[in-house]
Design a protein around this motif. Structure first.
Motif, short mmCIF file in Angstrom:
data_model
loop_
_atom_site.label_atom_id
_atom_site.label_comp_id
_atom_site.label_asym_id
_atom_site.label_seq_id
_atom_site.Cartn_x
_atom_site.Cartn_y
_atom_site.Cartn_z
N THR A 13 40.05 47.85 14.48
CA THR A 13 40.38 47.26 15.79
C THR A 13 41.23 46.01 15.60
O THR A 13 42.20 45.78 16.34
N ASP A 14 40.88 45.20 14.60
CA ASP A 14 41.65 43.97 14.37
C ASP A 14 43.10 44.29 14.00
O ASP A 14 44.04 43.65 14.51
N TRP A 258 47.91 56.89 21.05
CA TRP A 258 48.49 56.12 19.95
C TRP A 258 48.62 54.65 20.34
O TRP A 258 49.67 54.19 20.76
N ALA A 259 47.51 53.95 20.16
CA ALA A 259 47.44 52.54 20.59
C ALA A 259 48.25 51.64 19.67
O ALA A 259 48.42 50.45 19.96
N ILE A 307 37.88 56.32 27.79
CA ILE A 307 36.56 56.78 27.35
C ILE A 307 36.06 55.80 26.30
O ILE A 307 36.72 55.59 25.27
N ASP A 308 34.93 55.21 26.59
CA ASP A 308 34.37 54.19 25.68
C ASP A 308 33.69 54.82 24.48
O ASP A 308 33.37 55.99 24.48
N GLY A 309 33.44 53.99 23.48
CA GLY A 309 32.63 54.42 22.34
C GLY A 309 33.46 55.14 21.31
O GLY A 309 34.64 55.43 21.52
N SER A 310 32.82 55.44 20.15
CA SER A 310 33.61 56.09 19.11
C SER A 310 33.47 57.61 19.22
O SER A 310 32.47 58.14 19.70
N GLU A 316 39.42 56.32 14.66
CA GLU A 316 39.20 55.07 15.39
C GLU A 316 40.11 54.92 16.62
O GLU A 316 39.89 54.05 17.45
N LEU A 317 41.13 55.74 16.71
CA LEU A 317 42.07 55.57 17.83
C LEU A 317 41.37 55.78 19.18
O LEU A 317 40.58 56.72 19.32
#
Ligand code: DLL
Length: 434
Positions: A13-14, A258-259, A307-310, A316-317
């Protein structure tokens, strides 16, 4: 997490946030310096590129709309010099002038990579053969799938849309394992394969479909008729390169997007403020490295939710849900706002009708009338048509608060499309719709 993918990124995330902040700063500066239209917009909002120091500053930026693209016809919001443009594509819009989007070579390379990620996420290998049954040319669909497929290393069969006999011949002769098409084309092909009794002669295992909304019923119908192992919903739009802004994974629990290539915000289309996490709203996109036509908070009009969560797949995207429809698809009927997706959602509840429907709007004697035409499923007898029609129209009246005339017709009788289906035929005069 470390992944074994060749194209899908492995980012914490970082790391992702650092890429987004760099990309946001770069995009605002690039657009400000490269496009007079963007410079005007930013000046009017009192934002200078140097003001963007953290990700939350995105909210100080003005929105970009489809109007901005139309105003700049034929080369709207272009932020590079003409000799850097290597290609244009145009949107598939049916009204007014098409939106033209310009690409640099770097843009094409980014898109190629995005599309290769899609094939990787679908679990394809270099042994797969991919029948690409969407339009080539000005539309981004064919070229996009092809770019990605070749870059990924599978075999592209660039047949394009249309010519069903030819499609079936290639499916049997070349034995493609994956089909790329619109949802409508996939339905049409599956019906044709069924009709011709070809299922045992073809090797299709996977379908990558998009370009228009689908219902779970439509998808199930296609999957079971073609005995597919998997089908994957793929989103995309001309403004954001083309197909492949994300994709479902093998878990089918939303679409990874694709964040590291764009920032997705979901806003309330009325207040223009972000909706709470997980709530449905309009998708707004800011690109992070797009050169030709960068997008700053572009209002797509598409409705979805994050959509939250993994994801159980481990990637991780982040994810968003399927696209439910477009805010500008809204019909105003006798003062009630209706989305075609609401009607499709109600039809989902009735197992005796297929996924196909058409909404017909007419004006007679100063009053609006809505007729909904649906197809009976092939295993269902026509004897109960009248009863079924009453049940469905009652349900629509309760849920959507409008009276409709419901007509049930034989299976396969509604027009089929090899591209995007037209669900609403509005024959009222335009002033009346306002
Ligand atoms: O439809 C690109 C594309 C081609 C995507 C093939 C996927 C597969 P446009 O013609 O610019 O580009 O249309 C973009 O289509 O804003 C959505 O409203 C709709 N759309 C695209 N993909 C989906 C999807 C291509 N998977 C517009 N589900 C978008 C629902 C979709 N709607």
């Amino acid at each position: 997490m470390s992944n074994n993918f060749r194209f899908l990124p492995d980012l914490s995330t970082d790391q992702l946030e650092a890429i987004q902040l760099d990309g946001l700063k770069w995009t605002v500066k690039h657009a400000y310096n490269g496009s007079p239209a963007y410079r005007d917009k930013l000046d009017q909002s009192g934002v200078e590129p140097g003001d963007i120091r953290e990700l939350s500053h995105i909210e100080s930026l003005p929105f970009t709309t489809v109007e901005d693209l139309r105003l700049g016809y034929p080369f709207p919001l272009v932020s590079v010099s003409q000799e850097q443009i290597v290609r244009i594509h145009a949107s598939s819009g049916t009204t007014g002038k098409r939106k033209i989007l310009a690409y640099t070579q770097n843009d094409i390379d980014t898109w190629k990579n995005m599309m290769a990620r899609c094939f990787e996420l679908a679990g394809l290998t270099r042994h797969d053969r991919v029948q690409i049954a969407v339009g080539y040319g000005l539309w981004t669909a064919g070229v996009g799938f092809q770019l990605g497929c070749e870059h990924f290393g599978a075999m592209a069969v660039p047949i394009g849309p249309g010519n069903l006999d030819f499609q079936l011949q290639f499916l049997t002769d070349l034995q493609p394992t994956c089909l790329c098409s619109t949802a409508s084309m996939a339905l049409l092909l599956s019906e044709q394969v069924n009709k011709m009794g070809l299922r045992d002669k073809i090797k299709l295992k996977k379908l990558i479909f998009g370009a228009e909304p689908h219902t779970p019923k439509m998808r199930k119908q296609i999957e079971s008729t073609l005995s597919l192992e998997h089908s994957f919903d793929i989103p995309g739009m001309t403004e954001v390169y083309g197909p492949g802004t994300g994709m479902e994974c093998l878990e089918h629990s939303g679409m990874h997007y694709w964040a590291d290539i764009f920032i997705l915000e979901i806003i309330d289309p009325v207040t223009l403020k972000p909706v709470p996490p997980g709530a449905t709203g309009e998708m707004v996109i800011t690109t992070l490295s797009k050169e030709g036509v960068p997008l700053i908070r572009y209002r797509t009009r598409d409705l979805s939710r994050t959509i939250d969560g993994s994801c159980p797949c481990g990637l991780e995207l982040p994810r968003h849900d399927r696209i439910l429809g477009r805010s500008d698809d809204m019909i105003i009927f006798r003062g009630v706002n209706i989305y075609p997706g609401q009607i499709a959602g109600i039809l989902e509840e009735f197992s005796d009708v297929s996924s196909e429907y058409q909404i017909l709007l007419k004006r007679e004697g100063g009053l609006d009338f809505m007729k909904i035409i649906v197809e009976r499923r092939d295993i269902v007898s026509s004897e109960n048509d009248q009863q079924l029609a009453v049940l469905i129209s009652d349900r629509i009246r309760k849920k959507v608060m409008v009276r409709t005339q419901l007509e049930i017709i034989d299976p396969g009788k509604l027009p089929r499309s090899m591209g995007k289906s037209k669900r609403v035929v509005d024959e009222r005069n335009p002033e009346h719709q306002a």
